[in-house]
Design an enzyme around this catalytic site. Structure first.
Site, mmCIF file in Angstrom:
data_model
loop_
_atom_site.group_PDB
_atom_site.id
_atom_site.type_symbol
_atom_site.label_atom_id
_atom_site.label_comp_id
_atom_site.label_asym_id
_atom_site.label_seq_id
_atom_site.Cartn_x
_atom_site.Cartn_y
_atom_site.Cartn_z
ATOM 1 N N ARG A 6 0.840 -1.209 0.000
ATOM 2 C CA ARG A 6 0.000 0.000 0.000
ATOM 3 C C ARG A 6 0.871 1.253 0.000
ATOM 4 O O ARG A 6 0.511 2.278 -0.546
ATOM 5 C CB ARG A 6 -0.980 -0.015 1.191
ATOM 6 C CG ARG A 6 -1.836 1.244 1.277
ATOM 7 C CD ARG A 6 -3.156 1.071 2.021
ATOM 8 N NE ARG A 6 -3.050 0.279 3.233
ATOM 9 C CZ ARG A 6 -2.460 0.650 4.367
ATOM 10 N NH1 ARG A 6 -1.901 1.842 4.462
ATOM 11 N NH2 ARG A 6 -2.442 -0.153 5.411
ATOM 12 N N TYR B 283 -17.127 16.684 -15.415
ATOM 13 C CA TYR B 283 -17.413 15.245 -15.525
ATOM 14 C C TYR B 283 -18.426 14.852 -14.446
ATOM 15 O O TYR B 283 -18.196 15.103 -13.261
ATOM 16 C CB TYR B 283 -16.115 14.443 -15.374
ATOM 17 C CG TYR B 283 -16.354 12.969 -15.260
ATOM 18 C CD1 TYR B 283 -16.812 12.234 -16.349
ATOM 19 C CD2 TYR B 283 -16.159 12.301 -14.059
ATOM 20 C CE1 TYR B 283 -17.047 10.878 -16.236
ATOM 21 C CE2 TYR B 283 -16.398 10.947 -13.937
ATOM 22 C CZ TYR B 283 -16.845 10.238 -15.033
ATOM 23 O OH TYR B 283 -17.094 8.898 -14.926
ATOM 24 N N ASP C 22 -8.244 18.610 -15.100
ATOM 25 C CA ASP C 22 -8.570 17.242 -15.512
ATOM 26 C C ASP C 22 -8.204 17.143 -16.996
ATOM 27 O O ASP C 22 -8.872 17.722 -17.851
ATOM 28 C CB ASP C 22 -10.061 16.982 -15.270
ATOM 29 C CG ASP C 22 -10.482 15.560 -15.644
ATOM 30 O OD1 ASP C 22 -9.745 14.894 -16.391
ATOM 31 O OD2 ASP C 22 -11.564 15.134 -15.189
ATOM 32 N N LYS D 74 -9.044 5.726 -19.391
ATOM 33 C CA LYS D 74 -9.373 6.157 -20.735
ATOM 34 C C LYS D 74 -8.159 5.966 -21.674
ATOM 35 O O LYS D 74 -7.768 4.848 -21.885
ATOM 36 C CB LYS D 74 -9.868 7.606 -20.693
ATOM 37 C CG LYS D 74 -10.900 7.861 -19.561
ATOM 38 C CD LYS D 74 -12.207 7.122 -19.765
ATOM 39 C CE LYS D 74 -13.132 7.130 -18.547
ATOM 40 N NZ LYS D 74 -13.422 8.422 -17.960
#
Ligand SMILES: *Cc1c(COP(=O)(O)O)cnc(C)c1O
Length: 371
Positions: free
Chosen positions: A47, A99, A170, A195
Site C-alpha cells: 500500500r 465530468y 482534468d 481512458k
C-alpha cells in the site's frame, strides 16, 4: 528526450537478477528486512509503495512535464484525493459541465465539508464574481465532456494567481500528448487512466501529477497511502505497457477524429459538430494556443430531436453504443440519457470516442446510419 522515447523508457528498471529487459510484475505485498532492520530497496508493504506503481508514476510524471505523480485505483479516487486534501470549509469552483461522476462526488460526499459552485469558468466576469475569501481551488476540465468546450487555461491561472488559488486540470480528454497544463502553470493535473492511458477499455486507474513537491503534495501522498485507493501491481504493469504506444495511439485517434469531424460537418443530416480542431469551433483559437493536437473526442448533433439521434445510434454497427472513451475501438453514446433529467446536454447530441479502426470503415458505418 521526446515523448515517444519517454513513453517507452521512463521508469523501466531492468531486472538485474534475471537480465529481463522488461521490469517484471512484483506481486508480493510485503518485503524482507535486512539484519539491521532496513529494507533493501525501500519497499516495506504494497500500500505504501510497489516497484510497478513507482515505474508507472515515473513515466506519467515525465510525460506530463511534471516532477512527481501519484497513481490511484480510478480517476474518481484521484479526484477525491484532491478534495480530501483541502481544509474543511474551502470553497471550490468547478465548471458547470464538469465530468458528472466528479460533480456527483462533490454533491454527495463533500456537501457540508467543502463549499462549491459549478459555473461557466470560461466567462471571466462570472469567474471573478464567484471568487470568495475562502476560495482555495479552481477545477478545470478542457476539452470538456460532452460539449468539447475549451477553457483558456492561461487566463484562469492568471486570475487564480492573483488570489493565491490553486488550479487543477482534468486532462483526461487531451492526455499529455495533446496538452500539458503544468507547463501552462497549473498546480496539479489529473487523468482518468481508465481512458486513453490504459487505451484498451480493460482496466481502471487515475493519476495526479505535480511540478512541485510541496506540503500539499505530501498531503496527497498521505491520502494515497493511508486512504489506500491504490492500483494493483498488475494494473500498473498493464498501464506502463499501454503507455509505450500512447503517443502513436493518440496521433491515430487525432487523425481519425479530424477525418470524421470533416465528414460529419458536411453531412446534410448533421446539425453541428463539436470538435476543437474545426475552424467552426467557438474556441478554436484558444485550443490552438494551448493544445498540440485536438484530441480524439468529438460530439455531433443529429438534425432533429432525441428520437432521430437514437435512431442513428441504433443503426450503427461498427461503433459500440457504450459509455467511456479512449479505447482502440470506437464508442458512441447518447449523453443526455446517461446524465439524467437535469442535464444541459442537447437531446440530439451523440458523443464519439473515435477509435483506431480505418477511417473509411468508420465513415461507411456513419453514412449508412445517417442516411
Ligand atoms: C472517466 C472520467 C473521470 C473519472 O475516471 P474513472 O476512472 O471513471 O473513475 C474523470 N474525468 C473525466 C474527464 C473522465 O472522462
Amino acid at each position: 528526450m521526446k515523448i515517444e522515447t519517454i513513453a517507452i523508457h521512463a521508469g523501466n528498471q531492468k531486472d538485474i537478477s534475471t537480465g529481463a529487459v522488461i521490469q517484471p510484475i512484483t506481486l508480493s505485498t510485503t518485503y524482507l528486512r535486512e539484519e539491521d532492520g532496513s529494507y533493501r530497496a525501500g519497499y516495506i508493504y504494497n500500500r505504501l509503495g510497489n516497484p510497478n506503481r513507482e515505474q508507472l508514476e515515473r513515466v506519467l510524471a515525465e510525460l506530463e512535464n511534471g516532477l512527481d505523480a501519484a497513481a490511484f485505483a480510478s480517476g474518481n479516487a484521484a479526484g477525491m484525493s484532491v478534495f480530501q486534501s483541502l481544509k474543511p470549509g474551502t470553497h471550490v469552483i468547478c465548471p458547470d459541465d464538469m465530468y458528472h461522476g466528479l460533480r456527483n462526488q462533490l454533491k454527495n460526499l463533500f456537501s457540508g465539508v467543502l463549499e462549491f459552485d459549478f459555473i461557466d469558468v470560461n466567462d471571466e466576469q462570472t469567474l471573478n464574481q464567484h471568487l470568495k475569501p475562502n476560495t482555495g481551488l479552481i477545477w478545470l476540465e478542457t476539452p470538456s465532456n460532452p460539449l468539447l468546450k475549451i477553457t483558456d487555461i492561461r487566463k484562469v491561472i492568471a486570475i487564480a494567481r492573483q488570489h493565491q488559488i490553486k488550479v487543477v486540470v482534468d486532462n483526461t480528454f487531451a492526455t499529455s500528448i495533446c496538452q500539458l497544463p503544468l507547463s501552462l502553470g497549473a498546480d496539479l493535473v489529473m487523468h482518468s487512466s481508465t481512458k486513453y492511458i490504459g487505451g484498451h477499455s480493460d482496466l481502471m486507474g487515475g493519476v495526479l501529477i505535480t511540478s512541485v513537491k510541496d506540503e500539499w503534495w505530501e498531503k496527497i501522498r498521505l491520502i494515497q497511502s493511508l486512504g489506500g485507493a491504490i492500483p494493483s501491481a498488475t494494473d500498473c504493469y498493464y498501464l506502463v505497457r499501454s503507455i509505450k504506444t500512447l503517443p502513436y495511439r493518440m496521433k491515430g485517434h487525432v487523425n481519425n477524429a479530424v477525418g470524421l469531424a470533416n465528414y460529419l460537418e458536411k453531412h446534410p443530416n448533421v446539425d453541428s459538430v463539436l470538435y476543437p480542431g474545426l475552424k467552426s469551433h467557438p474556441q478554436h483559437d484558444i485550443a490552438k494556443a494551448q493544445m498540440t493536437y485536438f484530441g480524439g473526442m468529438l460530439s455531433f448533433c443529429v438534425k432533429g430531436s432525441r428520437a432521430e439521434a437514437l435512431k442513428v445510434i441504433n443503426k450503427l454497427k461498427l461503433f459500440a453504443q457504450a459509455t467511456s472513451l479512449g479505447g482502440v475501438e470506437s464508442l458512441i453514446e447518447h449523453r443526455a440519457s446517461v446524465e439524467g433529467p437535469d442535464t444541459l446536454t442537447p437531446q440530439n447530441l451523440l458523443r464519439v470516442s473515435v477509435g483506431l479502426e480505418h477511417i473509411d470503415d468508420l465513415i461507411a458505418d456513419l453514412e449508412q446510419a445517417l442516411t
